[in-house]
Design a protein around this motif. Structure first.
Motif, PDB file in Angstrom:
ATOM      1  N   LEU A 196       1.773   5.557   6.670  1.00  0.00           N
ATOM      2  CA  LEU A 196       2.843   4.661   7.711  1.00  0.00           C
ATOM      3  C   LEU A 196       3.954   4.931   8.901  1.00  0.00           C
ATOM      4  CD1 LEU A 196       4.451   1.543   8.067  1.00  0.00           C
ATOM      5  CD2 LEU A 196       5.668   2.440   6.935  1.00  0.00           C
ATOM      6  N   LEU A 212       3.692   5.742   1.587  1.00  0.00           N
ATOM      7  CA  LEU A 212       3.048   4.438   0.725  1.00  0.00           C
ATOM      8  C   LEU A 212       2.630   5.569  -0.460  1.00  0.00           C
ATOM      9  CD1 LEU A 212       2.551   2.319   3.612  1.00  0.00           C
ATOM     10  CD2 LEU A 212       4.415   3.014   3.014  1.00  0.00           C
ATOM     11  N   ASP A 215      -3.670  -3.143  12.979  1.00  0.00           N
ATOM     12  CA  ASP A 215      -3.149  -2.300  11.743  1.00  0.00           C
ATOM     13  C   ASP A 215      -2.706  -2.002  12.296  1.00  0.00           C
ATOM     14  OD1 ASP A 215      -5.243  -0.090  13.438  1.00  0.00           O
ATOM     15  OD2 ASP A 215      -6.603  -0.795  12.745  1.00  0.00           O
ATOM     16  N   THR A 216      -1.416  -1.878  13.884  1.00  0.00           N
ATOM     17  CA  THR A 216      -1.118  -1.838  14.376  1.00  0.00           C
ATOM     18  C   THR A 216      -0.643  -2.571  15.294  1.00  0.00           C
ATOM     19  OG1 THR A 216      -2.932   0.156  14.716  1.00  0.00           O
ATOM     20  CG2 THR A 216      -0.994   0.149  16.483  1.00  0.00           C
ATOM     21  N   HIS A 253       1.621   2.004  13.002  1.00  0.00           N
ATOM     22  CA  HIS A 253       0.406   1.715  12.409  1.00  0.00           C
ATOM     23  C   HIS A 253       0.637   2.044  10.919  1.00  0.00           C
ATOM     24  CE1 HIS A 253      -3.861   2.105  11.195  1.00  0.00           C
ATOM     25  NE2 HIS A 253      -3.678   4.056  10.892  1.00  0.00           N
ATOM     26  N   VAL A 254      -0.146   1.094   9.820  1.00  0.00           N
ATOM     27  CA  VAL A 254      -0.306   1.021   8.841  1.00  0.00           C
ATOM     28  C   VAL A 254      -1.600   2.075   8.183  1.00  0.00           C
ATOM     29  CG1 VAL A 254       0.062   0.120   5.920  1.00  0.00           C
ATOM     30  CG2 VAL A 254       1.318  -0.882   8.828  1.00  0.00           C
ATOM     31  N   HIS A 255      -2.178   2.118   7.630  1.00  0.00           N
ATOM     32  CA  HIS A 255      -3.237   2.899   6.713  1.00  0.00           C
ATOM     33  C   HIS A 255      -3.654   1.918   5.890  1.00  0.00           C
ATOM     34  CE1 HIS A 255      -3.129   7.528   8.554  1.00  0.00           C
ATOM     35  NE2 HIS A 255      -3.018   6.662   9.038  1.00  0.00           N
ATOM     36  N   TRP A 280       6.867  -7.212   5.173  1.00  0.00           N
ATOM     37  CA  TRP A 280       7.364  -6.524   5.791  1.00  0.00           C
ATOM     38  C   TRP A 280       8.134  -6.362   6.760  1.00  0.00           C
ATOM     39  CZ3 TRP A 280       3.985  -1.371   5.740  1.00  0.00           C
ATOM     40  CH2 TRP A 280       3.643  -1.400   4.036  1.00  0.00           C
ATOM     41  N   VAL A 312       1.063  -7.941   4.366  1.00  0.00           N
ATOM     42  CA  VAL A 312       0.483  -6.367   3.708  1.00  0.00           C
ATOM     43  C   VAL A 312      -0.118  -6.846   2.788  1.00  0.00           C
ATOM     44  CG1 VAL A 312       0.613  -4.261   3.845  1.00  0.00           C
ATOM     45  CG2 VAL A 312       2.168  -5.030   5.335  1.00  0.00           C
ATOM     46  N   TYR A 319      -0.475   6.924   1.354  1.00  0.00           N
ATOM     47  CA  TYR A 319      -0.855   6.441   2.580  1.00  0.00           C
ATOM     48  C   TYR A 319      -0.062   6.786   3.038  1.00  0.00           C
ATOM     49  CZ  TYR A 319      -6.086   4.918   0.155  1.00  0.00           C
ATOM     50  OH  TYR A 319      -7.151   4.958   0.405  1.00  0.00           O
TER      51      TYR A 319
END
Ligand code: C2O
Ligand code: CU
Ligand code: CU
Length: 510
Positions: A491, A507, A466-467, A441-443, A430, A480, A489
């Protein structure tokens, strides 16, 4: 020039700028936001002892799981000495109780909502099935029910009064945190107190000779602003948190306060022995970034042993520790060289005036120390990402009908829209691109940083993240992979004012 005037002046005032100058443009931002000055009399710094949040006890345990129960309620607490501050608290305290899990052992947390507004609980950094991840629409309505004063969006999985969050905790040891995640009101809810630690331990960590127990201390950093009577001053459009999202026009960049709280205490002091300590630093502020330094600085500075997703492969020494909202840095500080009586101040190079320091350690005694920071901490297998960018997310300012807001790829958050469909168990590359500073931040699963700007990963980008602290005008590539748990989820930007003003995407995983 995208830097707001006050932020820019603040940068100029901070020594951080001088350090950041060589090779960087003045446009490089380290935080965005506007100050809300306190009206309360501020306490003398370094006089309140550092509190440590209590560890929650399970209400029951079985062979394979521990069950907890937390009540979200309004309370009056003493944050500034002599003043009473109304908060929204997990069990009525700020920070909330710390939950401690064992990797491989299920943890179930029942949350009861005794507040007057809906809530959502998200376990930040948790590898959690969608039903328990705390999606922004998955509201827990107040036990008193829906009185018609707050917005309930279609499409969420709404529960009445209580909800059980079921965490498999199949992940490695790490410093996680739980916090409110209600759509449009996350900034206001966390500002008022809805945040706590959730620690995960495992055998790999236990086998290391790191400082533990009362020398393994979580530090939750936030900035807040207080009214004369002790009330928190959050410039919400809708202070009742009913249905109007956002903050007033002056604070769209983010809300900054002039009081630094660590574990809920203003500029606290901690008495330490002249030995090693482990600190799990969490930046839980809405918008403020910190660049921490120790004065005097011990020989090895901050020895970073972990980041968002747990232990690094090997320790990394830092003279300063940069940490953006949402991030965690696990560090060891060695006080051995300091004689009893020495005071070691944690300063903030991104702050000025009252925010130029965070807390202080007072070395009170010598003590023998059998701890160590081994050269090898854990295994972090690199994800094999493709050379081609799989997808790009651009974090940009955007005009909205009612004023200014924030977008991802030009789109504001619409929970009904899927922004990316991602297969399970595939490694993607990504590209994240910013206009101004955005902590992204991605969950669901942590990622690895492949590249930041023209260089490799930055000094704080190691291990599982994660951040990601992205500065203004920056571009970074991350690897990722979502291991399991199909579902929706999010982002988003972890500057909470940006998040609430729509800097979030959905997502669809699996
Ligand atoms: Cu800490 Cu989606 O948030
Ligand atoms: Cu999260
Ligand atoms: Cu942002």
């Amino acid at each position: 020039m995208t830097v707001r005037r006050r932020t820019f002046l603040q940068l100029l005032g901070g020594a951080g700028l001088a350090a950041a100058l060589p090779g960087c443009s003045l446009l490089e931002e380290q935080q965005t936001g506007e100050m809300v000055p306190s009206r309360a009399r501020l306490p003398r710094r370094f006089s309140v002892p550092l509190p440590v949040p209590p560890v929650a006890r399970p209400v029951r345990s079985t062979a394979e799981a521990d069950f907890y129960s937390i009540t979200q309620r309004a309370a009056d607490v003493e944050l500034l000495p002599g003043l009473s501050t109304p908060i929204l608290g997990y069990d009525g305290i700020f920070p909330g109780p710390t939950i401690v899990s064992r990797s491989g052992r299920r943890t179930v947390v029942e949350h009861r909502n005794e507040l007057t507004v809906p809530t959502v609980v998200h376990l930040h950094g948790g590898h959690t099935p969608a039903a328990s991840d705390g999606g922004p629409l998955d509201l827990v309505l107040p036990v008193g029910g829906d009185d018609g004063t707050f917005a309930v969006h279609e499409g969420g999985e709404v529960t009445m009064g209580r909800r059980e969050y079921d965490y498999p905790i199949t992940q490695r040891a790490a410093t996680l945190w739980y916090h409110d995640h209600r759509m449009d009101f996350t900034g206001a809810a966390i500002y008022r107190g809805l945040a706590g630690f959730h620690l995960v331990h495992d055998d790999v960590e236990d086998a290391l000779p790191l400082p533990r127990e009362d020398r393994d201390i979580p530090l939750m950093l936030v900035d807040r602003s207080f009214d004369e009577d002790g009330a928190l001053q959050y410039p919400a459009v809708d202070p009742m948190m009913h249905d109007q999202p956002g903050v007033d026009a002056d604070h769209l960049e983010g809300v900054l306060g002039d009081v630094i709280l660590v574990n809920g205490a203003p500029w606290p002091v901690l008495e330490v022995a002249a030995v090693r300590y482990r600190f799990r630093v969490l930046n839980a502020a809405n918008a403020r970034g910190f660049e921490l330094a120790l004065r005097p600085n011990p020989a090895r500075g901050f020895v970073q042993i972990g980041s968002d997703g747990g232990l690094l492969e090997a320790p990394v020494e830092h003279a300063t520790l940069r940490i953006a909202p949402g991030e965690r840095m696990d560090v060891v500080v060695d006080f051995t060289e300091f004689a009893p009586g020495t005071e070691v101040t944690v300063v903030n190079l991104l702050g000025s005036g009252s925010t130029d320091a965070v807390m202080r350690f007072r070395v009170t005694r010598r003590q023998s120390d059998d701890t160590a920071v081994p050269a090898r901490l854990s295994e972090v297998k690199p994800l094999q990402a493709p050379d081609e960018v799989t997808r790009e997310f651009r974090f940009l300012r955007r005009r909205l009908p009612g004023g200014q807001g924030w977008s991802i790829n030009g789109l504001t958050y619409d929970p009904m829209r899927v922004d990316a469909e991602i297969p399970l168990d595939r490694v993607e590359r990504w590209r994240l691109v910013t206009d101004v500073h955005h902590p992204v931040h991605v969950h669901l699963d942590p990622f690895q940083v492949l590249r930041r700007g023209p260089h490799g990963p930055g000094p704080y980008d190691g291990g599982w993240k994660d951040t990601l602290d992205l500065r203004g005008g920056e571009s970074a590539d991350i690897a990722v992979r979502f291991r399991d748990y199909a579902g929706h989820y999010v982002l988003h930007c972890h500057n909470l004012e940006h998040e609430d003003l729509s800097m979030m995407a959905t997502l669809a995983i699996g």
